[in-house]
Design an enzyme around this catalytic site. Structure first.
Site, PDB file in Angstrom:
ATOM      1  N   ASN A 149       0.838  -1.195   0.000  1.00  0.00           N
ATOM      2  CA  ASN A 149       0.000   0.000   0.000  1.00  0.00           C
ATOM      3  C   ASN A 149       0.878   1.253   0.000  1.00  0.00           C
ATOM      4  O   ASN A 149       1.970   1.265   0.588  1.00  0.00           O
ATOM      5  CB  ASN A 149      -1.006   0.007   1.160  1.00  0.00           C
ATOM      6  N   GLU A 198      -3.035  -4.482  -3.152  1.00  0.00           N
ATOM      7  CA  GLU A 198      -3.549  -5.332  -4.233  1.00  0.00           C
ATOM      8  C   GLU A 198      -3.494  -4.596  -5.563  1.00  0.00           C
ATOM      9  O   GLU A 198      -3.071  -5.133  -6.588  1.00  0.00           O
ATOM     10  CB  GLU A 198      -5.006  -5.740  -3.951  1.00  0.00           C
ATOM     11  N   CYS A 227     -10.442  -4.720  -0.028  1.00  0.00           N
ATOM     12  CA  CYS A 227     -11.532  -3.734  -0.046  1.00  0.00           C
ATOM     13  C   CYS A 227     -12.369  -3.880  -1.320  1.00  0.00           C
ATOM     14  O   CYS A 227     -11.982  -4.567  -2.270  1.00  0.00           O
ATOM     15  CB  CYS A 227     -10.973  -2.319   0.080  1.00  0.00           C
TER      16      CYS A 227
HETATM   17  N1  THU Z   1      -5.298  -1.456   2.501  1.00  0.00           N
HETATM   18  C1  THU Z   1      -4.755  -2.272   1.549  1.00  0.00           C
HETATM   19  O1  THU Z   1      -3.652  -2.006   1.044  1.00  0.00           O
HETATM   20  N2  THU Z   1      -5.449  -3.378   1.188  1.00  0.00           N
HETATM   21  C2  THU Z   1      -6.597  -3.796   1.765  1.00  0.00           C
HETATM   22  O2  THU Z   1      -7.148  -4.805   1.370  1.00  0.00           O
HETATM   23  C3  THU Z   1      -7.177  -3.041   2.880  1.00  0.00           C
HETATM   24  C4  THU Z   1      -6.606  -1.690   3.089  1.00  0.00           C
HETATM   25  C5  THU Z   1      -4.533  -0.291   2.960  1.00  0.00           C
HETATM   26  C6  THU Z   1      -5.061   1.044   2.546  1.00  0.00           C
HETATM   27  C7  THU Z   1      -4.496   1.941   3.638  1.00  0.00           C
HETATM   28  O3  THU Z   1      -3.170   2.299   3.296  1.00  0.00           O
HETATM   29  C8  THU Z   1      -4.439   1.031   4.859  1.00  0.00           C
HETATM   30  O4  THU Z   1      -4.490  -0.293   4.375  1.00  0.00           O
HETATM   31  C9  THU Z   1      -5.567   1.254   5.853  1.00  0.00           C
HETATM   32  O5  THU Z   1      -6.783   1.184   5.246  1.00  0.00           O
END
Ligand code: THU
Length: 131
Positions: free
Chosen positions: A40, A53, A85
């Site tokens: 992320n 993802e 998400c």
């Molecule tokens: N996040 C992801 O990278 N993937 C997910 O499936 C859920 C959320 C990240 C986005 C943000 O940087 C942090 O997790 C908190 O939401």
């Protein structure tokens, strides 16, 4: 899936998550077995944040890979498996069918294994797609 999850856990260390302090790693497998990883990438304008993802998907697509068969997602800061998400489910559905394997977990012993079809039922609008 175990090997894919290990790669997801490793790439979670590269997360740029100064705001949420929540690291996520993803490892995506293409139909020919090539693996792309992603983490992320947050932004001070929160809406510009990109999930792990989608980082992996966009890396793969930008290298010419558009058919994916599996993804592992690691959320090592959580104490339970965190599912992808809604936006990521939609993006995965552009490049994978309902049989795509998905493992999400917070460590090697605490994970859920499912499919895109289970996570994203009643997917639609494929008539608009070129695939
Ligand atoms: N996040 C992801 O990278 N993937 C997910 O499936 C859920 C959320 C990240 C986005 C943000 O940087 C942090 O997790 C908190 O939401």
């Amino acid at each position: 899936m175990t090997q894919l999850f290990t790669k997801a856990l490793k790439i979670a260390n590269k997360a740029y998550a100064p705001y949420s302090k929540f690291s996520v790693g993803a490892a995506l497998q293409t139909e020919d077995g090539t693996i792309f990883t992603g983490c992320n990438v947050e932004n001070r304008s929160f809406g510009a944040t990109n999930c792990a993802e989608r980082t992996a998907v966009y890396k793969a697509v930008s290298e010419g890979y558009t058919k994916f068969v599996a993804i592992a997602i690691a959320t090592p800061n959580a104490d339970y498996p965190v599912a992808p998400c809604g936006i990521c489910r939609q993006v995965l559905s552009e490049f994978a069918d309902e049989k795509m394997k998905i493992r999400f977990g917070c460590n090697e012993n605490n994970f859920i294994e499912t499919t895109l079809g289970q996570l994203y039922p009643f997917d639609s609008l494929h008539e608009l797609s070129n695939r």
